[in-house]
Motif scaffolding. Structure first.
Motif, PDB file in Angstrom:
ATOM      1  N   TRP A  35      12.503 -43.332  15.780  1.00 57.39           N
ATOM      2  CA  TRP A  35      12.676 -44.786  15.918  1.00 57.39           C
ATOM      3  C   TRP A  35      12.147 -45.076  16.659  1.00 57.39           C
ATOM      4  O   TRP A  35      11.794 -46.212  16.926  1.00 57.39           O
ATOM      5  CB  TRP A  35      13.844 -44.830  15.472  1.00 57.39           C
ATOM      6  N   ILE A  36      11.752 -45.325  17.832  1.00 55.95           N
ATOM      7  CA  ILE A  36      11.506 -45.984  19.121  1.00 55.95           C
ATOM      8  C   ILE A  36      10.096 -45.749  19.309  1.00 55.95           C
ATOM      9  O   ILE A  36       9.058 -46.778  19.269  1.00 55.95           O
ATOM     10  CB  ILE A  36      11.997 -45.623  20.511  1.00 55.95           C
ATOM     11  N   THR A  37       9.400 -44.646  18.265  1.00 54.66           N
ATOM     12  CA  THR A  37       7.758 -44.796  18.207  1.00 54.66           C
ATOM     13  C   THR A  37       7.726 -45.604  16.890  1.00 54.66           C
ATOM     14  O   THR A  37       6.917 -46.432  16.982  1.00 54.66           O
ATOM     15  CB  THR A  37       7.396 -43.723  17.540  1.00 54.66           C
ATOM     16  N   ASN A  38       8.478 -46.177  15.706  1.00 54.18           N
ATOM     17  CA  ASN A  38       8.461 -47.061  15.119  1.00 54.18           C
ATOM     18  C   ASN A  38       8.960 -48.326  15.115  1.00 54.18           C
ATOM     19  O   ASN A  38       7.656 -49.332  15.227  1.00 54.18           O
ATOM     20  CB  ASN A  38      10.216 -47.138  13.790  1.00 54.18           C
ATOM     21  N   ASP A  88      14.822 -51.985  28.780  1.00 53.10           N
ATOM     22  CA  ASP A  88      16.358 -51.170  28.349  1.00 53.10           C
ATOM     23  C   ASP A  88      15.136 -49.609  26.805  1.00 53.10           C
ATOM     24  O   ASP A  88      15.423 -48.465  27.292  1.00 53.10           O
ATOM     25  CB  ASP A  88      16.831 -52.510  27.260  1.00 53.10           C
ATOM     26  N   ILE A  89      14.231 -50.073  26.097  1.00 50.56           N
ATOM     27  CA  ILE A  89      13.713 -48.669  25.114  1.00 50.56           C
ATOM     28  C   ILE A  89      13.110 -47.419  25.833  1.00 50.56           C
ATOM     29  O   ILE A  89      12.646 -46.794  25.821  1.00 50.56           O
ATOM     30  CB  ILE A  89      12.740 -49.333  24.261  1.00 50.56           C
ATOM     31  N   TYR A  90      12.029 -48.779  26.891  1.00 51.21           N
ATOM     32  CA  TYR A  90      11.769 -47.118  27.692  1.00 51.21           C
ATOM     33  C   TYR A  90      12.497 -46.038  28.228  1.00 51.21           C
ATOM     34  O   TYR A  90      11.794 -45.421  28.453  1.00 51.21           O
ATOM     35  CB  TYR A  90      10.301 -48.315  28.337  1.00 51.21           C
ATOM     36  N   LEU A  91      12.936 -47.044  28.826  1.00 47.37           N
ATOM     37  CA  LEU A  91      14.152 -45.863  29.743  1.00 47.37           C
ATOM     38  C   LEU A  91      15.408 -45.143  28.305  1.00 47.37           C
ATOM     39  O   LEU A  91      15.233 -43.518  28.422  1.00 47.37           O
ATOM     40  CB  LEU A  91      15.638 -46.518  30.699  1.00 47.37           C
ATOM     41  N   LEU A  92      15.122 -45.878  27.496  1.00 51.17           N
ATOM     42  CA  LEU A  92      16.105 -44.983  26.845  1.00 51.17           C
ATOM     43  C   LEU A  92      14.977 -43.746  25.916  1.00 51.17           C
ATOM     44  O   LEU A  92      15.779 -43.104  25.305  1.00 51.17           O
ATOM     45  CB  LEU A  92      16.522 -45.865  25.365  1.00 51.17           C
TER      46      LEU A  92
END
Length: 509
Positions: free
Chosen positions: A230-233, A382-386
């Motif tokens: 989902w991060i890729t999406n 935030d998403i990069y670190l997640l």
């Protein structure tokens, strides 16, 4: 009430209350749809920021129980003391989940009734219905995600409550079931309904925000594979500037020189995903740690974190990290014993590299309690670190290090080498990522959830609580003794309203 009714004119007996509109007289036009959507968003906004001073649930639930903040010892109250000392009682007002259910109720009504408006108003097209439904499903999922993270098990309502003959009391559903059958299911429905590759409107739940919440939910389950998916999406979605979030390098983050714009003008930032807009002129002061105000706050940066991260910025030899001086007025707190670490300036325009305490007159030019506040729900770092955390969870340490270093590079701090002990193992990498999340995201309602999600609460909070107990003059230094208190208790008011509820373990036995 009986006296007033019988004593009033007959006209009163036949008129509807102006503040209440029955559903058979609402959901008739695009104007009604717009009003219903605004009502849902405003209810969530009020839940997060609060209906009056110092009722900021965004921070009470996500930050104030953590090692980021401590009570302002000379300006505190019973409830903030309970939170800071991990001694929360069932009378604590922030243990009441009612406002989240208000938002859920509004989402439920919208999901049921908005589709029918297409037959009544040609301006309400199927595309508009889908866009609104996507936001409603995602908002409902976000509210249940807060319920699961703060309290664990919770009652589930997926339909409007319209019949008083239907029992209003419900038992709690297991948190794991809510994650799968409500949160993730609703978010996937929202994603399917969303028109892809549109420039993000960051004050509304958009394509990237749905992906971010899905990734967050899967991280809560420790399902790293789906979190990565989902991060890729999310990287395929467009930001507010109409460009892809991409996720290729630090270039996709807000530049170092304009880091502060993420918080002061998020609609112009390439990094923003979803932010709440609190307008002082319409909503009043956002008066907790997020607000610069002439009076002191109930909470301030924890002294241990201040000494470790903020104090070095005031030394002769200091780090080059751009964030501390733009997060806290460090020169106003050169002596931690003064208990004035509450000048938390992250959400206001500020000079990037001040070298001395800002005079009050000049300070007021930058920070004004009448200024709007923008609270990030999600942003790209935030998403990069997640993402780094998820990659590390699948033993992909090289790529985890890459995304961790993207954030560090933007912050203007030394990047880790693969040979550094601090990132040389999966366990060490996880700690390094969590530390970076603490520094990057302080005050953004993430830290407590990070600690719970990674099972780090006792490890991190035990020494912090012992320090607080010592400074409080306690003779019995217990630390964090009961892991069942990861969750909040259910408030007494909630328990009294629903007799089918069972209190969380660790409270009131």
């Amino acid at each position: 009430m009986l006296f007033l009714t019988l004593g009033s004119c007959k006209k009163f007996l036949t008129e509807e209350p102006l503040s209440q509109v029955p559903t058979d007289k609402f959901y008739k036009s695009k104007q009604d749809v717009d009003a219903a959507m605004a009502g849902m968003y405003s209810s969530f906004q009020l839940t997060m920021v609060g209906e009056s001073q110092f009722n900021d649930r965004y921070h009470y639930w996500g930050d104030f129980r953590s090692d980021n903040f401590d009570r302002f010892l000379s300006y505190t109250n019973t409830y903030s003391t309970e939170v800071a000392m991990n001694a929360i009682t069932t009378d604590n007002p922030f243990a009441d989940w009612s406002r989240l259910y208000t938002v859920i109720s509004r989402a439920n009504y919208n999901i049921k009734y908005i589709p029918g408006v297409t037959a009544l108003d040609n301006n309400v097209t199927p595309a508009l219905v889908n866009a609104n439904l996507a936001q409603c499903y995602a908002m409902r999922a976000m509210c249940y995600f807060y319920l699961v993270r703060v309290w664990g098990d919770a009652p589930v309502w997926l339909e409007p409550y319209e019949d008083s003959q239907v029992a209003a009391e419900r038992e709690r559903t297991k948190a794991s079931q809510i994650l799968d059958d409500v949160i993730i299911k609703d978010l996937k429905t929202a994603y399917d309904l969303t028109l892809k590759n549109q420039s993000a409107s960051i004050y509304y739940i958009n394509e990237a925000a749905i992906c971010a919440t899905l990734a967050d939910a899967y991280m809560w389950k420790k399902d790293y594979t789906n979190a990565i998916l989902w991060i890729t999406n999310l990287f395929k979605a467009k930001n507010a500037k109409g460009a892809l979030y991409a996720g290729i390098s630090d270039v996709n983050l807000e530049p170092t020189t304009s880091w502060k714009s993420i918080f002061t003008s998020p609609a112009s930032s390439i990094e923003s995903i979803w932010s709440l807009h609190w307008d002082f002129a319409k909503n009043g002061c956002a008066c907790t740690i997020i607000s610069f105000a002439p009076n002191n706050k109930i909470f301030q940066v924890d002294p241990l974190l201040y000494a470790k991260y903020f104090l070095p910025q005031t030394q002769t030899v200091h780090t080059n990290d751009i964030r501390p001086k733009q997060t806290l007025d460090v020169y106003a707190v050169s002596n931690p014993a003064l208990n004035n670490r509450d000048r938390f300036l992250k959400f206001y325009p500020s000079p990037a590299n001040q070298t001395a305490a800002i005079p009050t007159a000049e300070l007021n030019l930058y920070y004004n309690q009448n200024t709007p506040v923008y609270l990030p729900m999600y942003r790209l770092s935030d998403i990069y670190l997640l993402y780094a955390e998820a990659l590390n969870g699948t033993n992909d340490l090289p790529n985890a290090l890459k995304y961790l270093n993207f954030v560090r590079k933007r912050a203007n701090v030394d990047q880790y080498l693969a040979t550094d002990v601090k990132v040389s193992s999966r366990a060490a990498m996880e700690n390094a990522i969590l530390e970076e999340r603490q520094y990057e995201l302080i005050g953004e309602g993430k830290r407590w959830f990070d600690l719970v999600r990674t099972d780090k609460v006792r490890e991190i909070m035990d020494p912090v609580l012992k320090d607080r107990q010592f400074r409080n003059g306690n003779t019995d230094i217990a630390g964090f003794t009961d892991i069942r208190r990861y969750y909040w208790p259910l408030s007494r008011a909630v328990m009294n309203a629903n007799k089918k509820l069972v209190q969380n373990p660790g409270y009131g036995e």
